[in-house]
Design a protein around this motif. Structure first.
Motif, PDB file in Angstrom:
ATOM      1  N   LYS A   2     -50.181 -87.960 -38.931  1.00  0.00           N
ATOM      2  CA  LYS A   2     -51.304 -87.794 -39.665  1.00  0.00           C
ATOM      3  C   LYS A   2     -50.877 -88.017 -41.220  1.00  0.00           C
ATOM      4  CE  LYS A   2     -53.752 -84.010 -40.045  1.00  0.00           C
ATOM      5  NZ  LYS A   2     -54.710 -82.846 -39.842  1.00  0.00           N
ATOM      6  N   ARG A   3     -51.514 -88.506 -41.998  1.00  0.00           N
ATOM      7  CA  ARG A   3     -50.996 -88.549 -43.318  1.00  0.00           C
ATOM      8  C   ARG A   3     -51.710 -87.298 -44.035  1.00  0.00           C
ATOM      9  NH1 ARG A   3     -49.355 -92.709 -46.347  1.00  0.00           N
ATOM     10  NH2 ARG A   3     -49.836 -92.126 -48.170  1.00  0.00           N
ATOM     11  N   LEU A   4     -50.692 -86.504 -44.900  1.00  0.00           N
ATOM     12  CA  LEU A   4     -50.949 -85.410 -45.687  1.00  0.00           C
ATOM     13  C   LEU A   4     -51.941 -85.517 -46.820  1.00  0.00           C
ATOM     14  CD1 LEU A   4     -47.448 -83.938 -45.920  1.00  0.00           C
ATOM     15  CD2 LEU A   4     -49.151 -83.186 -44.380  1.00  0.00           C
ATOM     16  N   ALA A   5     -52.947 -84.744 -47.105  1.00  0.00           N
ATOM     17  CA  ALA A   5     -53.718 -84.843 -48.253  1.00  0.00           C
ATOM     18  C   ALA A   5     -52.894 -85.168 -49.579  1.00  0.00           C
ATOM     19  CB  ALA A   5     -54.573 -83.773 -48.317  1.00  0.00           C
ATOM     20  N   HIS A   6     -53.521 -85.538 -50.366  1.00  0.00           N
ATOM     21  CA  HIS A   6     -52.792 -85.821 -51.966  1.00  0.00           C
ATOM     22  C   HIS A   6     -52.478 -84.221 -52.435  1.00  0.00           C
ATOM     23  CE1 HIS A   6     -51.647 -86.930 -55.933  1.00  0.00           C
ATOM     24  NE2 HIS A   6     -52.714 -86.152 -56.414  1.00  0.00           N
ATOM     25  N   LEU A   7     -51.191 -84.052 -52.709  1.00  0.00           N
ATOM     26  CA  LEU A   7     -50.680 -82.744 -53.133  1.00  0.00           C
ATOM     27  C   LEU A   7     -50.014 -83.035 -54.539  1.00  0.00           C
ATOM     28  CD1 LEU A   7     -48.535 -82.035 -50.071  1.00  0.00           C
ATOM     29  CD2 LEU A   7     -50.753 -81.056 -50.537  1.00  0.00           C
ATOM     30  N   GLY A  10     -46.977 -84.977 -55.072  1.00  0.00           N
ATOM     31  CA  GLY A  10     -46.871 -86.397 -54.757  1.00  0.00           C
ATOM     32  C   GLY A  10     -46.345 -86.614 -53.316  1.00  0.00           C
ATOM     33  N   ILE A  11     -46.027 -85.401 -52.659  1.00  0.00           N
ATOM     34  CA  ILE A  11     -45.386 -85.817 -51.071  1.00  0.00           C
ATOM     35  C   ILE A  11     -46.603 -86.323 -50.317  1.00  0.00           C
ATOM     36  CG2 ILE A  11     -44.831 -84.392 -49.155  1.00  0.00           C
ATOM     37  CD1 ILE A  11     -43.275 -82.487 -51.112  1.00  0.00           C
ATOM     38  N   THR A  12     -46.456 -87.526 -49.725  1.00  0.00           N
ATOM     39  CA  THR A  12     -47.274 -87.882 -48.940  1.00  0.00           C
ATOM     40  C   THR A  12     -46.742 -87.976 -47.203  1.00  0.00           C
ATOM     41  OG1 THR A  12     -46.369 -90.089 -49.191  1.00  0.00           O
ATOM     42  CG2 THR A  12     -48.148 -89.468 -50.603  1.00  0.00           C
ATOM     43  N   ARG A  13     -45.787 -87.544 -47.014  1.00  0.00           N
ATOM     44  CA  ARG A  13     -44.953 -87.634 -45.794  1.00  0.00           C
ATOM     45  C   ARG A  13     -44.514 -86.391 -45.379  1.00  0.00           C
ATOM     46  NH1 ARG A  13     -41.733 -92.700 -44.519  1.00  0.00           N
ATOM     47  NH2 ARG A  13     -41.348 -91.366 -42.776  1.00  0.00           N
ATOM     48  N   ASP A  16     -47.227 -81.142 -41.679  1.00  0.00           N
ATOM     49  CA  ASP A  16     -48.209 -80.321 -42.212  1.00  0.00           C
ATOM     50  C   ASP A  16     -48.028 -78.891 -42.101  1.00  0.00           C
ATOM     51  OD1 ASP A  16     -50.029 -82.626 -42.489  1.00  0.00           O
ATOM     52  OD2 ASP A  16     -50.702 -82.386 -40.548  1.00  0.00           O
TER      53      ASP A  16
END
Length: 73
Positions: A2-7, A10-13, A16
């Motif tokens: 599952k993709r992470l929400a915008h943090l 900038g981490i997207t992977r 969780d």
């Protein structure tokens, strides 16, 4: 995965970080205050280094040949 929400980082992977959905408002506030205190301590200690690094990361790359106008043809 599952993709992470915008943090903000900038981490997207990655993995969780699960936050229980049964925290009380007081528990959530305690965690927020802890994170804010941690951020403040880090900023107090690394203020100039963080400022320099952020400026470097967000600046456009320097032109390696600033006086080279190139071949117009």
């Amino acid at each position: 995965m599952k993709r992470l929400a915008h943090l903000p980082s900038g981490i997207t992977r990655g993995l969780d970080f699960l936050i229980p959905d049964n925290w009380s408002a007081e528990q959530a506030l305690a965690v927020v205050e802890l994170i804010e205190d941690l951020r403040a301590r880090i900023c107090m200690h690394y203020d100039l280094a963080l400022h320099d690094l952020l400026r470097e990361q967000h600046s456009p790359p320097e032109d390696p040949n600033p006086n080279d106008i190139g071949d117009p043809f």
